[in-house]
Structures are given as structure tokens and as C-alpha cells.
Design a protein around this motif. Structure first.
Motif, mmCIF file in Angstrom:
data_model
loop_
_atom_site.group_PDB
_atom_site.id
_atom_site.type_symbol
_atom_site.label_atom_id
_atom_site.label_comp_id
_atom_site.label_asym_id
_atom_site.label_seq_id
_atom_site.Cartn_x
_atom_site.Cartn_y
_atom_site.Cartn_z
ATOM 1 N N ALA A 1 2.608 6.749 -0.203
ATOM 2 C CA ALA A 1 3.352 5.701 0.487
ATOM 3 C C ALA A 1 4.451 5.187 -0.427
ATOM 4 O O ALA A 1 4.597 5.638 -1.574
ATOM 5 N N GLU A 2 5.229 4.254 0.069
ATOM 6 C CA GLU A 2 6.340 3.697 -0.710
ATOM 7 C C GLU A 2 5.936 2.405 -1.404
ATOM 8 O O GLU A 2 6.142 2.242 -2.602
ATOM 9 N N ALA A 3 5.377 1.480 -0.636
ATOM 10 C CA ALA A 3 4.994 0.182 -1.193
ATOM 11 C C ALA A 3 3.683 -0.270 -0.569
ATOM 12 O O ALA A 3 3.320 0.133 0.540
ATOM 13 N N GLY A 4 2.958 -1.110 -1.296
ATOM 14 C CA GLY A 4 1.700 -1.630 -0.782
ATOM 15 C C GLY A 4 1.376 -2.949 -1.448
ATOM 16 O O GLY A 4 1.955 -3.320 -2.478
ATOM 17 N N ASP A 5 0.422 -3.683 -0.877
ATOM 18 C CA ASP A 5 -0.058 -4.918 -1.486
ATOM 19 C C ASP A 5 -1.543 -4.774 -1.812
ATOM 20 O O ASP A 5 -2.146 -3.732 -1.550
ATOM 21 N N ARG A 6 -2.138 -5.790 -2.389
ATOM 22 C CA ARG A 6 -3.511 -5.674 -2.854
ATOM 23 C C ARG A 6 -4.524 -5.531 -1.720
ATOM 24 O O ARG A 6 -5.659 -5.126 -1.947
ATOM 25 N N TRP A 7 -4.133 -5.828 -0.503
ATOM 26 C CA TRP A 7 -5.012 -5.590 0.641
ATOM 27 C C TRP A 7 -4.946 -4.142 1.129
ATOM 28 O O TRP A 7 -5.736 -3.747 1.976
ATOM 29 N N GLY A 8 -3.966 -3.375 0.630
ATOM 30 C CA GLY A 8 -3.840 -1.981 1.034
ATOM 31 C C GLY A 8 -2.867 -1.731 2.161
ATOM 32 O O GLY A 8 -2.777 -0.606 2.665
ATOM 33 N N ASN A 9 -2.132 -2.739 2.598
ATOM 34 C CA ASN A 9 -1.098 -2.528 3.610
ATOM 35 C C ASN A 9 -0.005 -1.639 3.031
ATOM 36 O O ASN A 9 0.419 -1.835 1.881
#
Length: 238
Positions: A164-172
Motif C-alpha cells: 500500500a502507499e500509506a496507513g495508520d496504526r489501525w491498519g487503514n
């Protein structure tokens, strides 16, 4: 606190077991999670079943995983290419089993697994060898509105490895252009999804309308640095 950020590729892959079915994202050379594939080789799991669009290029990535002797079977749409010599040699020597699936059927079989669909009928492959089981027996067919269809089963996986390109700590997750390809449907079809990202952002900073894979389908993300190349592509930073 929910935090799906893994400290390393090795930490993310620690639970992959021998005999697992592993989906690996990528379309040609776009969106291949090369660092996760290299990590899987180092991790040592064997007797794997791979689900991918093709069967590897040259001697790196999927081809390296095949060459390491870790794969029992591959399910894909385009096994043979100009530089698929690793697959060719293994398949011709009967060291690798192949299940050939038309690309649209492959995507839909993966999507069906994630959507909880038991099976579906597709016109693709009717009347050809693609409408047979691996043992040569014919699969169920049905005539619907004057057209002939073949029963297709969903493809589930133990692990999905995607880029993926970007994500947050929730995995989005968000994706970059064609690197999106099979990633979203594979994430939904696997018991555990591991994604590499080039950027980890603060929770809430991703536009909800831009999130393609919600964190509920992702169990682990790993940040991979990148540097621009003269050709305009990207490679792992030293």
C-alpha cells in the motif's frame, strides 16, 4: 490501544506456517510487496500455495521464492512470460503444481471469499479445459438465460501480502495508482493481512473517502522507506 504497526518485516511474518495459502499482490511489476516476499524467504515457511497474478519475473521476488523451493502450488493467470524461466523449469520438472485461472475469474474468486459468497457461475472457460477440476473431471455447469456458465469456487487464504502507499496504526490503507490492483480484495479474503506502506500517518489524518482497505481487514503494517531512482520508480532505501 489498537496498534498494528510491526517493528520489522520479520516480526510481521513470524506466524506464517508451513502449508499456508499465501496471496501476494501485484500486477506485472506494479504493487509487488517485494520486501515481504524477501522476508518470507528468510522466514523459512515451506510447502506453500501461492495466489498471484503471475508466476514471477527474472530471479527476484516471486521467482526467488519459487527458486528457494518453498512453493508446492501456484494459482495464477499468467504463469509464462519472456523471463519466467524459474517457473518454467520447476513446472516442466513436475516440482510445482499449477492451477491456471482466467484473470477475471481469479479476481472474482478472491472477492467472493472476502464477501462470504459460497460460489458463483461464470461464462469464462466454458467448454474448455479450464472448466475441469485438477483431476480432469468436469465442474458443474448451468444454462442461464440461454448462456452456459461454469461453477467457480472462492479462494480463501491464510495470509495476504500486499503493498500500500500509506496507513495508520489501525491498519487503514491507501494505495498509489496501479499498485492498488489485487490488494484490496486479497486483504478481505485472508485470515491475516500484512501490508507494507511508505508512510505511516497519524490516526484520523487519512481522508475517510480515500481509504480503500479499512483496518478491519488488516492485521499488520510495516513501513518501508523508498528513494527515487533516475527512472522515476522507487527502490528500498539502504
Amino acid at each position: 490501544m489498537i496498534n498494528k504497526i510491526a517493528l520489522s518485516v520479520a516480526d510481521a511474518l513470524v506466524d506464517v506456517k508451513d502449508g499456508s495459502t499465501v496471496m501476494i499482490g501485484g500486477f506485472g511489476t506494479a504493487g509487488i510487496p517485494i520486501e515481504l516476499i524477501d522476508g518470507l524467504i528468510e522466514q523459512g515457511a515451506k510447502n506453500l500455495t501461492l495466489v498471484n497474478n503471475n508466476a514471477g519475473n527474472g530471479d527476484t521476488g516471486l521467482a526467488a521464492l519459487l527458486s528457494a523451493g518453498r512453493v508446492r502450488k501456484i494459482i495464477c493467470s499468467f504463469p509464462r512470460q519472456a523471463d519466467s524461466h524459474v517457473f518454467d523449469a520447476l513446472y516442466r520438472s513436475k516440482k510445482l503444481e499449477l492451477e491456471l485461472v482466467p484473470q477475471g475469474n481469479l479476481a472474482e474468486r478472491i472477492r467472493a471469499a472476502g464477501a462470504g459468497i459460497g460460489a458463483f457461475f461464470s461464462p469464462t472457460g466454458y467448454g474448455t479445459d479450464l472448466a475441469k477440476n485438477s483431476d480432469g473431471t468436469a465442474r458443474e455447469t448451468r444454462e442461464i438465460d440461454g448462456k452456459h456458465f461454469v461453477l467457480e469456487m472462492p479462494i480463501h487464504a491464510d495470509i495476504a501480502l500486499i503493498k500500500a502507499e500509506a496507513g495508520d496504526r489501525w491498519g487503514n490503507l491507501t494505495y498509489r495508482k496501479a499498485a492498488r490492483n489485487f490488494g484490496p480484495v486479497m486483504a478481505m479474503a485472508a485470515r491475516k493481512t500484512i501490508a507494507t506502506v511508505h508512510e505511516i500517518v497519524e490516526l484520523g489524518s487519512l481522508d475517510p473517502e480515500s481509504i480503500i482497505t479499512p483496518g478491519i481487514f488488516v492485521q499488520s503494517i510495516v513501513k518501508i522507506d523508498r528513494v527515487a531512482t533516475q527512472a522515476g520508480g522507487f527502490k528500498k532505501a539502504a
